[in-house]
Write a protein that holds these residues in place. Structure first.
Motif, PDB file in Angstrom:
ATOM      1  N   ALA A 190      -8.556 -25.725 -18.054  1.00 10.66           N
ATOM      2  CA  ALA A 190      -8.789 -26.493 -16.831  1.00 10.66           C
ATOM      3  C   ALA A 190     -10.186 -26.248 -16.274  1.00 10.66           C
ATOM      4  N   ASP A 191     -10.688 -25.017 -16.438  1.00 12.01           N
ATOM      5  CA  ASP A 191     -12.002 -24.691 -15.894  1.00 12.01           C
ATOM      6  C   ASP A 191     -12.620 -23.561 -16.700  1.00 12.01           C
ATOM      7  N   VAL A 192     -13.870 -23.250 -16.385  1.00 19.78           N
ATOM      8  CA  VAL A 192     -14.605 -22.227 -17.122  1.00 19.78           C
ATOM      9  C   VAL A 192     -13.974 -20.856 -16.932  1.00 19.78           C
ATOM     10  N   GLY A 193     -13.481 -20.581 -15.719  1.00 20.02           N
ATOM     11  CA  GLY A 193     -12.865 -19.290 -15.449  1.00 20.02           C
ATOM     12  C   GLY A 193     -11.670 -19.031 -16.352  1.00 20.02           C
ATOM     13  N   ALA A 194     -10.820 -20.046 -16.531  1.00 23.47           N
ATOM     14  CA  ALA A 194      -9.654 -19.899 -17.399  1.00 23.47           C
ATOM     15  C   ALA A 194     -10.072 -19.680 -18.848  1.00 23.47           C
ATOM     16  N   ALA A 195     -11.122 -20.377 -19.278  1.00 27.36           N
ATOM     17  CA  ALA A 195     -11.605 -20.217 -20.646  1.00 27.36           C
ATOM     18  C   ALA A 195     -12.152 -18.807 -20.863  1.00 27.36           C
ATOM     19  N   ARG A 196     -12.917 -18.308 -19.915  1.00 25.91           N
ATOM     20  CA  ARG A 196     -13.477 -16.965 -20.070  1.00 25.91           C
ATOM     21  C   ARG A 196     -12.378 -15.904 -20.021  1.00 25.91           C
ATOM     22  N   SER A 197     -11.342 -16.128 -19.232  1.00 25.06           N
ATOM     23  CA  SER A 197     -10.217 -15.185 -19.193  1.00 25.06           C
ATOM     24  C   SER A 197      -9.562 -15.089 -20.564  1.00 25.06           C
ATOM     25  N   TRP A 198      -9.401 -16.249 -21.225  1.00 22.27           N
ATOM     26  CA  TRP A 198      -8.805 -16.220 -22.566  1.00 22.27           C
ATOM     27  C   TRP A 198      -9.725 -15.489 -23.546  1.00 22.27           C
ATOM     28  N   LEU A 199     -11.017 -15.755 -23.464  1.00 27.17           N
ATOM     29  CA  LEU A 199     -11.963 -15.122 -24.378  1.00 27.17           C
ATOM     30  C   LEU A 199     -11.995 -13.606 -24.179  1.00 27.17           C
ATOM     31  N   ASP A 200     -11.795 -13.159 -22.941  1.00 28.19           N
ATOM     32  CA  ASP A 200     -11.818 -11.725 -22.658  1.00 28.19           C
ATOM     33  C   ASP A 200     -10.519 -11.038 -23.074  1.00 28.19           C
ATOM     34  N   ASP A 201      -9.397 -11.769 -22.969  1.00 21.38           N
ATOM     35  CA  ASP A 201      -8.082 -11.144 -23.154  1.00 21.38           C
ATOM     36  C   ASP A 201      -7.479 -11.404 -24.534  1.00 21.38           C
ATOM     37  N   ARG A 202      -7.464 -12.656 -24.969  1.00 27.53           N
ATOM     38  CA  ARG A 202      -6.883 -13.097 -26.245  1.00 27.53           C
ATOM     39  C   ARG A 202      -5.389 -12.752 -26.344  1.00 27.53           C
ATOM     40  N   GLY A 203      -4.716 -12.640 -25.200  1.00 31.55           N
ATOM     41  CA  GLY A 203      -3.304 -12.281 -25.224  1.00 31.55           C
ATOM     42  C   GLY A 203      -2.399 -13.411 -25.665  1.00 31.55           C
ATOM     43  N   ASP A 204      -2.811 -14.650 -25.435  1.00 30.75           N
ATOM     44  CA  ASP A 204      -2.010 -15.813 -25.801  1.00 30.75           C
ATOM     45  C   ASP A 204      -2.738 -16.625 -26.864  1.00 30.75           C
ATOM     46  N   PRO A 205      -1.998 -17.465 -27.603  1.00 28.89           N
ATOM     47  CA  PRO A 205      -2.661 -18.350 -28.570  1.00 28.89           C
ATOM     48  C   PRO A 205      -3.631 -19.289 -27.863  1.00 28.89           C
ATOM     49  N   LEU A 206      -4.640 -19.722 -28.572  1.00 28.51           N
ATOM     50  CA  LEU A 206      -5.601 -20.679 -28.024  1.00 28.51           C
ATOM     51  C   LEU A 206      -4.867 -21.970 -27.683  1.00 28.51           C
ATOM     52  N   PRO A 207      -4.893 -22.397 -26.407  1.00 30.20           N
ATOM     53  CA  PRO A 207      -4.127 -23.594 -26.019  1.00 30.20           C
ATOM     54  C   PRO A 207      -4.702 -24.870 -26.631  1.00 30.20           C
ATOM     55  N   GLU A 208      -3.853 -25.643 -27.296  1.00 27.40           N
ATOM     56  CA  GLU A 208      -4.296 -26.879 -27.928  1.00 27.40           C
ATOM     57  C   GLU A 208      -4.702 -27.916 -26.894  1.00 27.40           C
ATOM     58  N   PRO A 209      -5.658 -28.775 -27.223  1.00 27.56           N
ATOM     59  CA  PRO A 209      -6.009 -29.888 -26.332  1.00 27.56           C
ATOM     60  C   PRO A 209      -4.800 -30.775 -26.092  1.00 27.56           C
ATOM     61  N   PRO A 210      -4.638 -31.276 -24.873  1.00 29.10           N
ATOM     62  CA  PRO A 210      -3.465 -32.113 -24.591  1.00 29.10           C
ATOM     63  C   PRO A 210      -3.406 -33.375 -25.436  1.00 29.10           C
ATOM     64  N   GLU A 211      -4.563 -33.896 -25.856  1.00 31.38           N
ATOM     65  CA  GLU A 211      -4.552 -35.130 -26.642  1.00 31.38           C
ATOM     66  C   GLU A 211      -3.949 -34.930 -28.029  1.00 31.38           C
ATOM     67  N   TYR A 212      -3.810 -33.676 -28.466  1.00 33.41           N
ATOM     68  CA  TYR A 212      -3.145 -33.451 -29.747  1.00 33.41           C
ATOM     69  C   TYR A 212      -1.700 -33.935 -29.713  1.00 33.41           C
TER      70      TYR A 212
END
Length: 263
Positions: A190-212
């Motif tokens: 949704a935003d840059v903050g959420a993306a950076r949180s994932w990059l820092d943590d990697r606790g969950d799978p990379l969320p697929e784009p909704p258009e998939y």
């Protein structure tokens, strides 16, 4: 393709002078001996334009996380004996190819040869790379990171101007040197903050784009099916060539001039 990578790349600028200060500065920042050329294309018949995709070996010893793939575009004005030179650094070859395509290089003419890179692990990797190469100015690159030590990976943080939801996209590339393959995936946030949180943590799978998951997912699957068909056809052609080839002794081992990452 350069036959002697360790000899450096010849920019073909003898007897030409920079057309502007930016070109002179760009030339000063590049040391041809550091460049491992992955692919290059020159216009014909007079070679007025050159496009180069290369691995900058010096980046490994520079700022940690700095991009290591450099795209180079040269335009020569032979009537004035001048040249312009532009460079752009990227975490992955596909973003570098996109940059070169935007400057007039046919994408099919700047594809790294098989011996210069790891192999894509699956068809989705090929689809995501094709999407990047053909995206034009769709993705605004916000940040990137390259690690050629464990874990061997890159990521590119972007903003997708075409995305109706989750417009911040992360393109995550992982290399597996044991199998000689790499995997590329796209994640949506949704935003840059959420993306950076994932990059820092990697606790969950990379969320697929909704258009998939919507109607565009059918387009994605159709493209992947075409890629799979093309790969099957290529494999069949290779097998036929092997069957038809005369019996000759196998070549000796290939010596790779660069340790670490193979793009």
């Amino acid at each position: 393709m350069s036959d002697d990578l360790d000899s450096g790349f010849d920019f073909g600028l003898d007897e030409l002078t920079p057309a502007d200060d930016a070109s002179a500065e760009a030339l000063e920042t590049l040391w041809p001996g550091d460049l491992r050329v992955l692919s290059q294309h020159h216009t014909t018949p007079h070679g007025s334009h050159s496009f180069v995709l290369a691995h900058d070996r010096s980046a490994t010893w520079g700022i940690p996380g700095a991009p290591q793939v450099v795209a180079i575009a040269v335009a020569r004005d032979l009537s004035l004996s001048t040249f312009t030179l532009e460079t752009s650094y990227h975490a992955t070859a596909s973003f570098a190819q996109n940059w070169l395509a935007e400057r007039g290089c046919p994408p099919e003419h700047i594809t790294p040869a098989a011996e210069n890179r790891l192999k894509p692990n699956d068809d989705l990797t090929l689809q995501v790379e094709q999407q990047i190469r053909e995206s034009g100015t769709r993705y605004e690159v916000l940040d990137s990171y390259t690690s050629d030590f464990d874990p061997c990976e890159t990521w590119t943080l972007t903003r997708d101007s075409d995305a109706a939801t989750a417009p911040v996209r992360v393109f995550h590339e992982q290399w597996d040197h044991d199998t000689g393959t790499y995997t590329m995936r796209e994640g949506a946030f949704a935003d840059v903050g959420a993306a950076r949180s994932w990059l820092d943590d990697r606790g969950d799978p990379l969320p697929e784009p909704p258009e998939y998951g919507d109607h565009n997912g059918a387009v994605l699957r159709a493209r992947m099916a075409r890629i799979a068909l093309a790969r099957s056809a290529d494999a069949a052609a290779v097998q036929k060539a092997i069957r038809d080839a005369p019996c000759t002794p196998p070549p000796g081992p290939v010596q790779h001039p660069v340790q670490g990452r193979l793009l």
